[in-house]
Design a protein around this motif. Sequence first.
Motif, mmCIF file in Angstrom:
data_model
loop_
_atom_site.group_PDB
_atom_site.id
_atom_site.type_symbol
_atom_site.label_atom_id
_atom_site.label_comp_id
_atom_site.label_asym_id
_atom_site.label_seq_id
_atom_site.Cartn_x
_atom_site.Cartn_y
_atom_site.Cartn_z
ATOM 1 N N ASP A 92 52.210 43.762 153.371
ATOM 2 C CA ASP A 92 53.057 42.570 153.305
ATOM 3 C C ASP A 92 52.436 41.424 152.520
ATOM 4 O OD1 ASP A 92 54.945 43.882 154.815
ATOM 5 O OD2 ASP A 92 54.417 42.874 156.700
ATOM 6 N N THR A 93 51.127 41.481 152.300
ATOM 7 C CA THR A 93 50.475 40.322 151.686
ATOM 8 C C THR A 93 49.770 40.604 150.367
ATOM 9 O OG1 THR A 93 48.439 40.674 152.965
ATOM 10 C CG2 THR A 93 50.114 39.218 153.933
ATOM 11 N N THR A 94 49.543 41.860 150.047
ATOM 12 C CA THR A 94 48.752 42.147 148.854
ATOM 13 C C THR A 94 49.534 41.959 147.564
ATOM 14 O OG1 THR A 94 47.215 43.710 147.843
ATOM 15 C CG2 THR A 94 49.247 44.637 148.711
ATOM 16 N N GLY A 95 48.797 41.614 146.554
ATOM 17 C CA GLY A 95 49.333 41.572 145.200
ATOM 18 C C GLY A 95 48.630 42.594 144.324
ATOM 19 N N ASP A 96 47.797 43.413 144.943
ATOM 20 C CA ASP A 96 47.010 44.405 144.221
ATOM 21 C C ASP A 96 47.914 45.544 143.753
ATOM 22 O OD1 ASP A 96 45.390 46.990 144.079
ATOM 23 O OD2 ASP A 96 43.801 45.478 144.223
ATOM 24 N N ASP A 97 48.005 45.716 142.440
ATOM 25 C CA ASP A 97 48.889 46.735 141.872
ATOM 26 C C ASP A 97 48.505 48.147 142.288
ATOM 27 O OD1 ASP A 97 50.530 44.895 140.602
ATOM 28 O OD2 ASP A 97 49.353 44.922 138.746
ATOM 29 N N ALA A 98 47.217 48.417 142.416
ATOM 30 C CA ALA A 98 46.786 49.756 142.803
ATOM 31 C C ALA A 98 47.282 50.094 144.214
ATOM 32 C CB ALA A 98 45.266 49.869 142.732
ATOM 33 N N LEU B 261 49.851 48.517 145.764
ATOM 34 C CA LEU B 261 51.313 48.497 145.727
ATOM 35 C C LEU B 261 51.891 49.778 145.136
ATOM 36 C CD1 LEU B 261 51.921 44.768 144.747
ATOM 37 C CD2 LEU B 261 52.360 45.869 146.963
ATOM 38 N N GLY B 262 51.125 50.427 144.281
ATOM 39 C CA GLY B 262 51.568 51.698 143.722
ATOM 40 C C GLY B 262 51.705 52.781 144.783
ATOM 41 N N TYR B 263 51.051 52.603 145.905
ATOM 42 C CA TYR B 263 51.114 53.561 147.012
ATOM 43 C C TYR B 263 51.813 52.966 148.236
ATOM 44 C CZ TYR B 263 47.733 56.302 144.364
ATOM 45 O OH TYR B 263 47.106 57.036 143.399
ATOM 46 N N LYS B 264 52.580 51.912 148.039
ATOM 47 C CA LYS B 264 53.183 51.187 149.158
ATOM 48 C C LYS B 264 54.004 52.099 150.074
ATOM 49 C CE LYS B 264 55.726 47.069 150.403
ATOM 50 N NZ LYS B 264 56.196 45.769 149.973
ATOM 51 N N LYS B 265 54.869 52.929 149.511
ATOM 52 C CA LYS B 265 55.702 53.811 150.342
ATOM 53 C C LYS B 265 54.832 54.781 151.142
ATOM 54 C CE LYS B 265 59.663 55.503 149.113
ATOM 55 N NZ LYS B 265 60.755 56.184 148.373
ATOM 56 N N ALA B 266 53.837 55.354 150.495
ATOM 57 C CA ALA B 266 52.972 56.316 151.188
ATOM 58 C C ALA B 266 52.173 55.627 152.293
ATOM 59 C CB ALA B 266 52.027 56.982 150.191
ATOM 60 N N ILE B 267 51.620 54.462 151.999
ATOM 61 C CA ILE B 267 50.838 53.741 153.016
ATOM 62 C C ILE B 267 51.727 53.364 154.197
ATOM 63 C CG2 ILE B 267 49.506 51.646 153.493
ATOM 64 C CD1 ILE B 267 48.520 51.830 150.533
ATOM 65 N N ALA B 268 52.926 52.881 153.916
ATOM 66 C CA ALA B 268 53.856 52.517 154.992
ATOM 67 C C ALA B 268 54.209 53.745 155.835
ATOM 68 C CB ALA B 268 55.112 51.886 154.406
ATOM 69 N N PHE B 269 54.428 54.872 155.185
ATOM 70 C CA PHE B 269 54.749 56.105 155.891
ATOM 71 C C PHE B 269 53.594 56.531 156.793
ATOM 72 C CE2 PHE B 269 54.609 60.764 156.122
ATOM 73 C CZ PHE B 269 55.867 61.047 156.646
ATOM 74 N N TYR B 270 52.398 56.585 156.237
ATOM 75 C CA TYR B 270 51.238 57.050 157.000
ATOM 76 C C TYR B 270 50.771 56.047 158.049
ATOM 77 C CZ TYR B 270 50.798 60.941 153.730
ATOM 78 O OH TYR B 270 51.027 62.062 152.997
ATOM 79 N N ALA B 271 51.033 54.781 157.849
ATOM 80 C CA ALA B 271 50.596 53.761 158.817
ATOM 81 C C ALA B 271 51.113 54.072 160.218
ATOM 82 C CB ALA B 271 51.049 52.373 158.377
ATOM 83 N N GLU B 272 52.320 54.628 160.299
ATOM 84 C CA GLU B 272 52.919 54.955 161.595
ATOM 85 C C GLU B 272 52.618 56.387 162.032
ATOM 86 O OE1 GLU B 272 57.052 54.069 161.204
ATOM 87 O OE2 GLU B 272 56.687 51.962 160.760
ATOM 88 N N ARG B 273 51.889 57.137 161.201
ATOM 89 C CA ARG B 273 51.632 58.550 161.490
ATOM 90 C C ARG B 273 50.157 58.897 161.277
ATOM 91 N NH1 ARG B 273 56.243 57.506 158.992
ATOM 92 N NH2 ARG B 273 58.188 58.398 159.761
ATOM 93 N N LEU B 274 49.287 58.017 161.650
ATOM 94 C CA LEU B 274 47.865 58.220 161.359
ATOM 95 C C LEU B 274 47.269 59.439 162.056
ATOM 96 C CD1 LEU B 274 46.699 54.508 161.497
ATOM 97 C CD2 LEU B 274 46.775 55.982 159.478
ATOM 98 N N ASP B 275 47.843 59.849 163.148
ATOM 99 C CA ASP B 275 47.291 60.985 163.889
ATOM 100 C C ASP B 275 47.962 62.310 163.543
ATOM 101 O OD1 ASP B 275 45.442 59.389 165.287
ATOM 102 O OD2 ASP B 275 47.013 58.768 166.686
ATOM 103 N N GLU B 276 48.961 62.259 162.672
ATOM 104 C CA GLU B 276 49.672 63.489 162.308
ATOM 105 C C GLU B 276 48.979 64.181 161.133
ATOM 106 O OE1 GLU B 276 53.930 63.103 161.819
ATOM 107 O OE2 GLU B 276 53.962 61.452 163.271
#
Length: 182
Positions: free
Chosen positions: A156-162, A164-179
Amino acid sequence: MAGRDGAAGGDAGDASGEGTGMNGALDKALALRRSGEFQESNELLADLVRQFPDDAVVNYQYAVSLDLLGQERRAVPFYERAIELGLPSDETQKAIVGLGSSYRALGEYEKSKAVFEKGTALFPDNRAIQVFFAMTLYNLQEHRRAMELLLRCLLDTTGDDAILGYKKAIAFYAERLDETWD
């Protein structure tokens, strides 16, 4: 500790005007704090809290002062009193960070968690509350929840392009860290 890491966050300058009486003394104490004269500022604030024990801002500023001096245990009741008396929204958010962080620094993790849970409910967009809450969750061995909270704050706060390039993946995995997946 809360004061040593800057969690107290109270610059203030919230008192109005250079004058006499309480506001003038509060202005002077805050000016001393800004110039690094923490002990002198604390002494003035101690006098003010004795004279005006029902003033929310004075209680808050005294708590911040104690926190900055590494006296978290003494700061706690003044943060609590300030919140109870009712502060403006900005100071309430800072007082929540200061109180929760002080409890965490004292090893009172459940009390810290309760403060931050209330804080995130009242101020869901305050990232500072969320980050300090994540530290408390870490101390309580709630690593998955802490990591999820931090990852959401980062996205929600980063401006780092690297990143942000993985934003969807990070958001997906954030809720599934143990899967895991095959």
